[in-house]
Design a protein around this motif. Structure first.
Motif, mmCIF file in Angstrom:
data_model
loop_
_atom_site.group_PDB
_atom_site.id
_atom_site.type_symbol
_atom_site.label_atom_id
_atom_site.label_comp_id
_atom_site.label_asym_id
_atom_site.label_seq_id
_atom_site.Cartn_x
_atom_site.Cartn_y
_atom_site.Cartn_z
ATOM 1 N N ALA A 13 0.832 -1.207 0.000
ATOM 2 C CA ALA A 13 0.000 0.000 0.000
ATOM 3 C C ALA A 13 0.865 1.255 0.000
ATOM 4 C CB ALA A 13 -0.936 -0.010 1.198
ATOM 5 N N VAL A 14 1.974 1.245 0.736
ATOM 6 C CA VAL A 14 2.893 2.388 0.729
ATOM 7 C C VAL A 14 3.445 2.611 -0.675
ATOM 8 C CG1 VAL A 14 5.134 3.217 1.546
ATOM 9 C CG2 VAL A 14 3.510 2.247 3.174
ATOM 10 N N MET A 15 3.798 1.527 -1.353
ATOM 11 C CA MET A 15 4.326 1.652 -2.713
ATOM 12 C C MET A 15 3.264 2.201 -3.667
ATOM 13 S SD MET A 15 6.248 -1.230 -5.056
ATOM 14 C CE MET A 15 7.497 -1.366 -3.771
ATOM 15 N N GLU A 16 2.016 1.746 -3.522
ATOM 16 C CA GLU A 16 0.939 2.269 -4.356
ATOM 17 C C GLU A 16 0.743 3.768 -4.134
ATOM 18 O OE1 GLU A 16 -1.606 1.005 -6.686
ATOM 19 O OE2 GLU A 16 0.215 -0.187 -6.964
ATOM 20 N N LEU A 17 0.787 4.199 -2.886
ATOM 21 C CA LEU A 17 0.662 5.625 -2.594
ATOM 22 C C LEU A 17 1.815 6.412 -3.213
ATOM 23 C CD1 LEU A 17 -0.477 5.460 1.140
ATOM 24 C CD2 LEU A 17 -1.805 6.405 -0.751
ATOM 25 N N SER A 18 3.007 5.839 -3.151
ATOM 26 C CA SER A 18 4.182 6.516 -3.708
ATOM 27 C C SER A 18 4.100 6.620 -5.223
ATOM 28 C CB SER A 18 5.459 5.762 -3.313
ATOM 29 O OG SER A 18 5.619 5.725 -1.918
ATOM 30 N N ASP A 19 3.711 5.539 -5.859
ATOM 31 C CA ASP A 19 3.761 5.478 -7.322
ATOM 32 C C ASP A 19 2.594 6.190 -7.997
ATOM 33 O OD1 ASP A 19 6.043 3.990 -7.070
ATOM 34 O OD2 ASP A 19 5.093 2.061 -7.484
ATOM 35 N N ASN A 20 1.436 6.209 -7.344
ATOM 36 C CA ASN A 20 0.224 6.645 -8.053
ATOM 37 C C ASN A 20 -0.581 7.752 -7.383
ATOM 38 O OD1 ASN A 20 0.483 4.652 -10.184
ATOM 39 N ND2 ASN A 20 -0.085 3.126 -8.644
ATOM 40 N N HIS A 21 -0.156 8.215 -6.194
ATOM 41 C CA HIS A 21 -1.035 9.148 -5.485
ATOM 42 C C HIS A 21 -0.329 10.335 -4.838
ATOM 43 C CE1 HIS A 21 -4.718 6.716 -5.848
ATOM 44 N NE2 HIS A 21 -3.908 5.685 -5.741
ATOM 45 N N LEU A 22 0.673 10.092 -4.000
ATOM 46 C CA LEU A 22 1.141 11.143 -3.101
ATOM 47 C C LEU A 22 2.501 11.731 -3.452
ATOM 48 C CD1 LEU A 22 0.013 9.760 0.384
ATOM 49 C CD2 LEU A 22 -1.251 11.147 -1.262
ATOM 50 N N ILE A 23 3.247 11.113 -4.359
ATOM 51 C CA ILE A 23 4.561 11.634 -4.729
ATOM 52 C C ILE A 23 4.555 11.953 -6.214
ATOM 53 C CG2 ILE A 23 7.026 11.120 -4.926
ATOM 54 C CD1 ILE A 23 6.853 9.532 -2.390
ATOM 55 N N LEU A 24 4.959 13.157 -6.544
ATOM 56 C CA LEU A 24 4.913 13.626 -7.925
ATOM 57 C C LEU A 24 5.929 12.872 -8.773
ATOM 58 C CD1 LEU A 24 3.846 15.736 -9.961
ATOM 59 C CD2 LEU A 24 5.735 17.206 -9.230
ATOM 60 N N PRO A 25 5.476 12.131 -9.781
ATOM 61 C CA PRO A 25 6.421 11.420 -10.649
ATOM 62 C C PRO A 25 7.102 12.381 -11.616
ATOM 63 C CG PRO A 25 4.168 11.015 -11.357
ATOM 64 C CD PRO A 25 4.088 11.847 -10.110
ATOM 65 N N GLN A 26 8.311 12.042 -12.018
ATOM 66 C CA GLN A 26 9.091 12.916 -12.886
ATOM 67 C C GLN A 26 8.424 13.125 -14.239
ATOM 68 O OE1 GLN A 26 11.874 14.673 -12.466
ATOM 69 N NE2 GLN A 26 12.199 14.118 -10.337
ATOM 70 N N ASP A 27 7.726 12.114 -14.733
ATOM 71 C CA ASP A 27 7.204 12.188 -16.101
ATOM 72 C C ASP A 27 5.761 12.656 -16.167
ATOM 73 O OD1 ASP A 27 6.219 9.959 -14.858
ATOM 74 O OD2 ASP A 27 6.427 8.608 -16.575
ATOM 75 N N HIS A 28 5.260 13.279 -15.094
ATOM 76 C CA HIS A 28 3.887 13.778 -15.085
ATOM 77 C C HIS A 28 3.879 15.298 -14.940
ATOM 78 C CE1 HIS A 28 2.708 9.628 -14.610
ATOM 79 N NE2 HIS A 28 1.441 9.950 -14.533
ATOM 80 N N SER A 29 2.863 15.909 -15.485
ATOM 81 C CA SER A 29 2.653 17.331 -15.276
ATOM 82 C C SER A 29 2.277 17.575 -13.822
ATOM 83 C CB SER A 29 1.536 17.841 -16.193
ATOM 84 O OG SER A 29 1.051 19.087 -15.748
#
Length: 331
Positions: free
Chosen positions: A149-165
């Motif tokens: 669940a922590v990884m899901e939050l990191s990857d898709n919800h709470l941490i801004l990914p480099q390749d996203h606006s």
């Protein structure tokens, strides 16, 4: 943040069954999926009753194994003793009450009983539900589920990914101040400081003039130190943006001329239709505005200057993101 299940606001996942059961003189609703007629142990969570298999729970959680090993059903513990209520029996099956959210328990059981919810369907879980899973799995030492669940939050919800606006990402995930406050409380409670920076950034860059009073009042849920961090971080962020932005010729401040024919670098800015508005937006929402510069094309500058502007905007953007911990004094 969404509230957990209660009598008047039942989660959609519980809506499949309204069958009631009386336990200990109180009425509960049987969970539509996690009421197994051959179950050996029951749980009462908010207004929902779960009938489960003790062996399944014990195999996933050492805390549950200890709980289920307590003498049953003649216990006489009171409600203040780790959330357990005594003398709760239905057809010879003991029940205990947990002081958790029924929605969180239900979501965790979806993983413990994988035939109920194949992992391929987990994309329906939103950030609030995933945070609930982290809290519950952490409390009951279900480490593999907590890590997922922590990884899901990191990857898709709470941490801004480099390749996203960032504008799209922040608007999608951090537009609600109440949600931002909830993320901060969650990160503090679960010792996950990596989820703090963008929640603080979103609060510091809010346009509070457009917010309702209740949105502003949500800040009262934060500690005095965290409210102070929002203000100090806003000042530190603005200072860094001014230092970087004043050096850039596209904002018409640095008179750094280009000799290429037709390039207006270092002249009165015609790169922007509204230079003062662009500058104000850079100060108010620097990460989002810089990302607009990264992909910007305009005939006012030559190709080399446009490339330089885009590359430098990327450098400044990445520098600001990497320094959010510093700006908001989160370390």
């Amino acid at each position: 943040m969404k509230d957990g299940a209660n009598q008047d606001q039942r989660p959609a996942s519980f809506a499949g069954s309204l069958e009631a059961v009386i336990i200990g003189g109180h009425s509960y609703t049987k969970h539509p999926q996690h009421w197994y007629h051959d179950g050996s142990f029951g749980f009462l969570v908010e207004d929902t009753a779960f009938l489960l298999h003790g062996s399944v729970l014990s195999g996933k959680s050492a805390v549950m194994a200890d709980l289920l090993s307590l003498p049953q059903p003649s216990m006489s513990l009171n409600a203040s003793n780790d959330g357990i209520l005594g003398d709760m029996v239905l057809n010879g099956v003991p029940f205990v009450a947990l002081h958790d959210r029924a929605l969180d328990f239900s979501n965790v059981l979806d993983f413990i009983y994988p035939k109920t919810l194949p992992l391929a369907r987990t994309n329906h879980l939103d950030a609030d539900e995933l945070m609930g899973i982290v809290r519950f799995a952490g409390k009951y030492l279900i480490d593999d589920l907590k890590d997922w669940a922590v990884m899901e939050l990191s990857d898709n919800h709470l941490i801004l990914p480099q390749d996203h606006s960032s504008k799209y990402y922040l608007d999608r995930h951090y537009s609600n101040p109440n949600f931002c406050v909830g993320v901060i409380e969650f990160a503090r409670e679960c010792s996950l400081p990596g989820f703090l920076p963008f929640a603080f950034y979103a609060l510091a860059t809010q346009d509070w003039n457009r917010r309702q009073a209740e949105d502003i009042l949500c800040l009262d849920q934060l500690s005095v130190d965290d409210r102070h961090r929002i203000q100090c971080g806003r000042i530190a962020l603005t200072r860094a943006v001014v230092e970087k932005g004043c050096q850039r010729p596209e904002y018409g401040i640095a008179r750094d001329h280009c000799e290429a024919e037709g390039c207006q670098r270092g002249q009165d800015i015609s790169l922007w239709t509204n230079p003062s508005g662009v500058w104000n937006e850079l100060l108010l929402h620097p990460i989002e505005e810089l990302e607009m510069r990264i992909g910007y094309q305009n005939g006012g500058f030559c190709d080399d200057c446009i490339d330089e502007m885009q590359n430098e905007a990327q450098v400044i953007r990445d520098d600001l993101v990497s320094r959010l911990f510093e700006f908001f004094k989160l370390e």
